[in-house]
Write a protein that holds these residues in place. Structure first.
Motif, mmCIF file in Angstrom:
data_model
loop_
_atom_site.group_PDB
_atom_site.id
_atom_site.type_symbol
_atom_site.label_atom_id
_atom_site.label_comp_id
_atom_site.label_asym_id
_atom_site.label_seq_id
_atom_site.Cartn_x
_atom_site.Cartn_y
_atom_site.Cartn_z
ATOM 1 N N GLU A 68 0.839 -1.209 0.000
ATOM 2 C CA GLU A 68 0.000 0.000 0.000
ATOM 3 C C GLU A 68 0.874 1.259 0.000
ATOM 4 O O GLU A 68 0.595 2.214 -0.715
ATOM 5 C CB GLU A 68 -0.917 0.068 1.241
ATOM 6 C CG GLU A 68 -1.933 -1.037 1.394
ATOM 7 C CD GLU A 68 -1.302 -2.332 1.882
ATOM 8 O OE1 GLU A 68 -0.588 -2.284 2.898
ATOM 9 O OE2 GLU A 68 -1.491 -3.382 1.233
ATOM 10 N N GLU A 69 1.917 1.178 0.816
ATOM 11 C CA GLU A 69 2.817 2.323 0.909
ATOM 12 C C GLU A 69 3.425 2.624 -0.467
ATOM 13 O O GLU A 69 3.458 3.766 -0.920
ATOM 14 C CB GLU A 69 3.942 1.977 1.875
ATOM 15 C CG GLU A 69 4.166 2.986 2.967
ATOM 16 C CD GLU A 69 5.279 2.500 3.889
ATOM 17 O OE1 GLU A 69 6.109 3.325 4.248
ATOM 18 O OE2 GLU A 69 5.313 1.291 4.208
ATOM 19 N N ALA A 70 3.925 1.572 -1.108
ATOM 20 C CA ALA A 70 4.547 1.734 -2.421
ATOM 21 C C ALA A 70 3.529 2.290 -3.403
ATOM 22 O O ALA A 70 3.824 3.198 -4.186
ATOM 23 C CB ALA A 70 5.105 0.405 -2.909
ATOM 24 N N GLN A 71 2.329 1.769 -3.340
ATOM 25 C CA GLN A 71 1.275 2.209 -4.254
ATOM 26 C C GLN A 71 0.939 3.675 -3.988
ATOM 27 O O GLN A 71 0.849 4.479 -4.907
ATOM 28 C CB GLN A 71 0.037 1.314 -4.068
ATOM 29 C CG GLN A 71 -1.044 1.518 -5.109
ATOM 30 C CD GLN A 71 -0.528 1.263 -6.536
ATOM 31 O OE1 GLN A 71 0.325 0.385 -6.756
ATOM 32 N NE2 GLN A 71 -1.010 2.045 -7.499
ATOM 33 N N PHE A 72 0.833 4.036 -2.711
ATOM 34 C CA PHE A 72 0.471 5.401 -2.347
ATOM 35 C C PHE A 72 1.559 6.380 -2.783
ATOM 36 O O PHE A 72 1.299 7.440 -3.339
ATOM 37 C CB PHE A 72 0.256 5.494 -0.832
ATOM 38 C CG PHE A 72 0.063 6.909 -0.358
ATOM 39 C CD1 PHE A 72 -1.128 7.585 -0.609
ATOM 40 C CD2 PHE A 72 1.080 7.576 0.318
ATOM 41 C CE1 PHE A 72 -1.294 8.888 -0.185
ATOM 42 C CE2 PHE A 72 0.908 8.893 0.744
ATOM 43 C CZ PHE A 72 -0.286 9.538 0.487
ATOM 44 N N LYS A 73 2.817 5.978 -2.557
ATOM 45 C CA LYS A 73 3.910 6.914 -2.829
ATOM 46 C C LYS A 73 4.282 6.969 -4.305
ATOM 47 O O LYS A 73 4.550 8.029 -4.847
ATOM 48 C CB LYS A 73 5.139 6.525 -2.012
ATOM 49 C CG LYS A 73 5.005 6.912 -0.540
ATOM 50 C CD LYS A 73 6.345 6.827 0.143
ATOM 51 C CE LYS A 73 6.349 7.537 1.467
ATOM 52 N NZ LYS A 73 6.958 6.738 2.525
#
Ligand code: ASP
Length: 584
Positions: free
Chosen positions: A504-509
């Protein structure tokens, strides 16, 4: 008309012409019935002469003006009897016939000379006055020239300058972001770019092929002589390239600068691996203006009951030619130097190879002359040389020995400002392990591709993976660095995983970048140079501040304007921000 010429322009061939000059009053010399005024503008200084006998009213008027007043003077060009070889206009002077005061000036807070009496803070507070000084102005002229030559060179090689946004979503380069609150989107923030990294990669996906930008970048870090919170990069990216293609183009760019700016033809830049740089110099930005490379001695010196060496992971030394004559005092100073907390060594071992072939050392108790001779051989020492040895934990000791090497270079005058020793450092590790947070960080940044032959190690031993990353170093300063990028979303995913980003973090950033990779991303790579550092290297400055028109001080303040400063309540409200004012 304010002027017919600048203050740097008039020569003997202008004699008898009537001219008008405008500028600032640099100096006034009153000598009886004659008053001489040095009039200055960006282009130079011209002497004006006011003669009481010829025009008493004008003479009185001239005697009333002060330093840094802005005046306009009409006069006739005459040959000087007393020529001034230090001035380009030193063969002539202007016999004044009219004087107009355009503006008065308060007495300036410091002298506007190459060697000014103004301290750092005062000069920064009145930077617009400081910028009138030749020394500072020259740095900015050089900066202009370097930027111009960079643009010419890159244009020649079909790079396009494209502007990327300044209000962006955070792009991590390993530093803290400066952020900007969004009024229209309460509770949300832009970041100022630490670099245009993601945008330039997107431009490659967009098919721009070769991009560059001379661009401001922002990093909220602690400041040092070669760091400012906002600084300028020459940011570049290329498609369909391998490491060699990038290095060749940009080595060419640096050579072009040396040729245009310093009229120097540079030889090919050596390329050394990160591993070798650390082994030989204990630094990933070695100063190659001088030798004194490290010699590892652990095996040779172990087993002589000398606990310091026996217990150490790492023992290595440097050999300083013709320094066996160093006195007790000098050796004590060096010992103090390595023991300073920033350097952190516990002590320093010295071995003097005396001119008569004998040895004198701080470890005579443990090592015979024969043993010391063995060390001298390993270090390629000659009679008359001094060997300096440190021992301890590997990384720390390499760093300390690297500092000692630089200190010796300074003491021996081996780090000359107008010698230039460029090199490329290649094959950096992809990751750095951080003990505190117990995770890997990208050593360059998260978009750097591993060397293809090391990809298999990603799973088994990420710390060993080498990157397709490179730095250009000159005289111990990292002027630029970059990498071949990952252009495959799966590999990019894997790297984020190793760095501990959740899905999720990778997707968000970086979701937008990962998506873009799925629409035909070409192989690409690039690098960025620090323009401020390049200018300060070419100008021989100790700090990048002196080649920046309006720099910040060490606490990130602009003491002239007073930034940063509080903003008023209404502004805060509009931005939906609340701050707690500490109680008195
Ligand atoms: N964005 C990188 C930096 O600022 C340079 C690069 O990889 O091109 O250091």
């Amino acid at each position: 008309m304010f002027r017919t010429h600048t203050c740097g322009e008039l020569r003997l061939n202008h004699i008898n012409e009537t001219v008008i000059l405008s500028g600032w009053v640099q100096r006034i010399r009153k000598m009886g019935g004659m008053t001489f005024v040095d009039l200055r503008d960006r282009f130079g200084i011209t002497q004006l002469v006011f003669n009481q006998d010829k025009n008493a009213v004008l003479f009185d008027q001239a005697n009333r003006i002060g330093r840094e007043w802005v005046i306009q003077c009409k006069g006739v060009v005459a040959e000087r009897s007393n020529k001034n070889q230090h001035l380009d206009t030193g063969d002539i002077e202007i016999i004044a016939i009219e004087l107009i005061i355009l503006n008065e000036s308060k007495i300036p807070p410091f002298t506007i000379e190459d060697d000014t009496d103004g301290g750092d803070d005062l000069r920064m507070e009145y930077r617009y006055i400081d910028l009138r000084r030749n020394a500072v102005r020259r740095n900015l002229e050089l900066r202009h020239l370097i930027a111009l030559e960079v643009r010419k060179y890159l244009h020649e090689f079909q790079f396009l300058e494209v502007e990327t946004p300044v209000l962006i979503k955070s792009t991590p380069e390993g530093a803290r972001d400066f952020v900007v609150p969004s009024r229209m989107n309460p509770g949300e923030f832009y970041a100022l770019p630490q670099s245009p990294q993601l945008y330039k990669q997107l431009l490659m996906i967009a098919g721009f092929d070769r991009y560059f930008q001379i661009v401001k970048c922002f990093r909220d870090e602690d400041l040092r002589a070669d760091r400012q919170p906002e600084f300028t990069q020459i940011d570049c990216e290329m498609s369909f390239v391998e490491q060699d293609d990038v290095l060749n183009i940009f080595e060419g760019m640096m050579k072009h600068l040396f040729k245009e700016i310093h009229h120097m033809e540079m030889s090919p830049f050596p390329r050394i691996t990160y591993a070798d740089a650390m082994r030989l110099y204990g630094s990933d930005k070695p100063d190659l203006r001088f030798g004194m490379s490290f010699v590892e001695l652990k095996e040779l010196v172990s087993g002589h009951q000398f606990a310091v060496f026996d217990a150490a992971d790492y023992v290595a030394g440097i050999c300083a030619s013709e320094c066996s004559t160093f006195t007790r005092k000098q050796l004590d100073e060096l010992t103090e130097f390595v023991k300073r907390p920033q350097i952190g060594a516990k002590g320093l071992v010295y071995i003097k190879f005396e001119a008569d072939g004998s040895f004198k050392s701080s470890i005579d108790k443990f090592y015979s002359s024969e043993d010391l001779k063995g060390i001298a051989n390993a270090m390629n020492a000659k009679p008359g040389d001094l060997m300096l040895v440190l021992a301890g934990e590997t990384k720390k000791t390499q760093k300390a020995l690297s500092e000692l090497r630089l200190e010796m270079g300074n003491r021996l005058g081996l780090r000359k400002k107008n010698d230039y020793a460029p090199l490329w450092v290649v094959d950096f590790p992809l990751f750095e392990w951080d003990d505190e947070t117990q995770r890997f960080y990208a050593m360059h940044h998260a978009f750097t591709s591993p060397k293809p032959e090391d990809i298999s190690l990603l799973k088994s031993d990420p710390g060993k993976v080498r990157a397709n990353a490179y730095d250009m170093v000159i005289n111990g300063v990292e002027l630029g660095g970059g990498s071949i990028r990952i252009h495959n979303s799966e590999l990019q995913h894997k790297i984020f995983q190793i760095m501990g980003f959740s899905e999720e973090e990778a997707q968000f950033k970086f979701g937008f970048l990962m998506d873009a990779f799925k629409f035909g991303a070409p192989p690409h790579g690039g690098l960025a140079f620090g323009l401020d550092r390049i200018v300060s290297l070419f100008a021989g400055l100790d700090s990048i501040r002196d080649c920046i028109a309006f720099p910040k001080n060490n606490s990130g303040r602009d003491i002239m304007s007073g930034a940063p400063s509080p903003i008023d309540m209404n502004q805060l409200k509009e931005l939906n921000l609340k701050i707690e004012v500490p109680e008195e």
